[in-house]
Scaffold this active site. Structure first.
Site, short mmCIF file in Angstrom:
data_model
loop_
_atom_site.label_atom_id
_atom_site.label_comp_id
_atom_site.label_asym_id
_atom_site.label_seq_id
_atom_site.Cartn_x
_atom_site.Cartn_y
_atom_site.Cartn_z
N TYR A 1 0.84 -1.19 0.00
CA TYR A 1 0.00 0.00 0.00
C TYR A 1 0.88 1.24 0.00
CZ TYR A 1 -4.18 -2.69 1.36
OH TYR A 1 -5.24 -3.57 1.41
N TYR B 1 -0.35 -9.92 0.50
CA TYR B 1 0.70 -9.40 1.38
C TYR B 1 0.62 -10.03 2.76
CZ TYR B 1 -3.11 -6.29 2.89
OH TYR B 1 -4.30 -5.80 3.34
N ARG C 1 -2.78 -11.91 3.60
CA ARG C 1 -4.08 -11.47 3.08
C ARG C 1 -4.18 -11.86 1.61
NH1 ARG C 1 -7.69 -7.97 4.33
NH2 ARG C 1 -8.93 -9.74 3.71
N HIS D 1 -7.06 -8.39 -2.66
CA HIS D 1 -8.41 -7.84 -2.47
C HIS D 1 -8.42 -6.36 -2.79
CE1 HIS D 1 -6.37 -7.13 1.38
NE2 HIS D 1 -7.13 -6.06 1.46
N HIS E 1 -10.57 -2.90 -1.55
CA HIS E 1 -11.54 -2.33 -0.60
C HIS E 1 -12.54 -1.45 -1.36
CE1 HIS E 1 -9.19 -3.28 3.11
NE2 HIS E 1 -8.15 -3.18 2.29
#
Lengths: 190, 236
Positions: B106, B145, B155, B158, B160
């Site tokens: 991120y 990640y 995770r 995905h 959000h």
């Protein structure tokens, strides 16, 4: 019902660059921030502050609070409010909590809607670990008479109503939000 | 006359507030029951962000943050419709999305994963649904990640998503996953959703959305709460 609801999922800890980019100093244009009203909006300027803590009393440093409120005459900027006309005030804000779990909105004091409810602000809370967003309300301590008649406050057990009533402080009001544990804030199934 | 209220949150579709396998839920959700609130004008209204609040490039994450070239990764398209429980489209409603880059990193300052930042990818976008509730984003497929929830925790890839719908009662923040991802069964965030509802969070690969010679396409429809009573149709 033809279709089933899409399940909710946590906003996680990394929402800031999308949902509060300016407050969180990312190079992206945000749609809402902690200041809800530009100088042309009529109404009494107030600051709403507080601290968000978890079930261990620790500050929640990665929470997002969304604010939704009526204008100073109690009107919502939305087509379902037939009186909505104050287009200069959207009535929506977003604030990410800081490292100490504090939030601060600069807004105007909402008027009473006129349906028997006391003046109030809705908060919607998103957190890492918050699988479903939480709805709560902020009422104002200096509206004691209206608060005593408010049907939503009356639906809350008397000993828990204080968790929804913001204390008057210099320049505005203060309401801490305890997500879990002693003095747990009242959250609503809306 | 007040508009009809929205149907309640369907707790057989949503994850429980506390799900111990996802450790952050344990102290970060209320233990006392939620108090029922009969929807008032405060809940039947919500912020209105229409088409004037977004620009076309906002929906193209492969272009909205370029500095010196194209972002690196597998281009993809995610498209679908926003509907309510009654099967009606939700038009003119804001969708905001955020995600990791193709390496699973991120742009967020608190992301400690040592996968590389992509200088040409920011990972945030938004659009407003059209009159039929349709939306479409261009982006890169995000990477998986690691995270700290348990030993060797990862995770699954995905995206959000945040949606308003017509009122604050229809507010939804969720995550979209990818079909066939072997990480799904070990992800407590995904697995916290009741078994019968999990597949609603998994996008479908769709040749109809795929653009020839350019990008793979995924379909993902989103269903928000619908009104409990449908207003009389106007036959005038």
């Amino acid at each position: 019902m033809a279709l089933k609801q899409t399940p909710s999922q946590t906003a996680g800890p990394f929402f800031h660059y999308m949902l509060t980019p300016e407050q969180s100093h990312y190079p992206y244009r945000g749609l809402a921030g902690p200041a809800t009203a530009d100088p042309t909006v009529p109404g009494q300027r107030i600051r709403l502050v507080g601290k968000v803590t978890d079930g261990q009393g620790q500050p929640m440093a990665d929470a997002l609070i969304e604010l939704w409120q009526a204008d100073s005459l109690g009107r919502y900027a939305h087509p379902s409010d037939p009186r909505s006309s104050n287009a200069s005030f959207r009535g929506f804000g977003r604030c990410a909590t800081d490292a100490n779990g504090h939030y601060a909105f600069d807004t105007i004091k909402p008027g009473a809607i006129g349906d028997g409810q006391a003046p109030h602000v809705t908060f919607i809370i998103f957190t890492r670990g918050g699988q479903n967003h939480l709805y709560t309300r902020l009422y104002f301590a200096d509206e004691a008479e209206a608060n005593a008649r408010d049907p939503v406050l009356k639906s809350v057990p008397a000993e828990r109503r204080d968790t929804l009533i913001a204390a008057k402080v210099d320049g505005g009001y203060r309401l801490d939000i305890r997500v879990q544990g002693e003095g747990e804030t009242v959250f609503f199934d809306v | 006359m007040q508009d009809a209220p929205f149907r309640p949150r369907d707790w057989e579709s949503h994850p429980p507030l506390i799900y111990p396998e996802y450790k952050s839920t344990v102290y970060r959700a209320p233990k006392k029951p939620l108090i029922p609130l009969k929807q008032t004008l405060s809940e039947l209204t919500g912020p209105v962000y229409g088409h004037e609040s977004v620009a076309p490039i906002d929906a193209d994450l492969t272009r909205n943050a370029r500095k010196n070239g194209e972002p690196i990764g597998e281009r993809m398209i995610v498209a679908g419709r926003v509907l309510d429980e009654n099967g009606r489209p939700v038009p003119n409603t804001l969708i905001e999305i955020w995600q990791a880059n193709a390496a699973g990193r991120y742009i967020h300052v608190n992301d400690q994963h040592d996968a590389p930042i992509d200088p040409n990818f920011f990972g945030a976008g938004r659009c407003v649904t059209d009159a039929e509730g349709r939306y479409k984003f261009y982006t890169l497929r995000p990477g998986a990640y690691p995270w700290q929830n348990h030993s060797n925790a990862w995770r699954p890839a995905h995206i959000h998503l945040s949606l308003f719908g017509p009122s604050i009662a229809t507010r939804l923040v969720t995550q979209m996953f990818f079909p066939g991802d072997p990480l799904l069964p070990q992800d407590p965030i995904f697995m916290s959703v009741p078994a019968g509802a999990r597949d609603r969070l998994v996008a479908k690969f769709d040749f109809g959305v795929t653009e020839s010679g350019f990008a793979l396409g995924y379909g993902f429809d989103i269903v928000l709460r619908g009104r409990a009573e449908t207003p009389m149709e106007n036959h005038a």
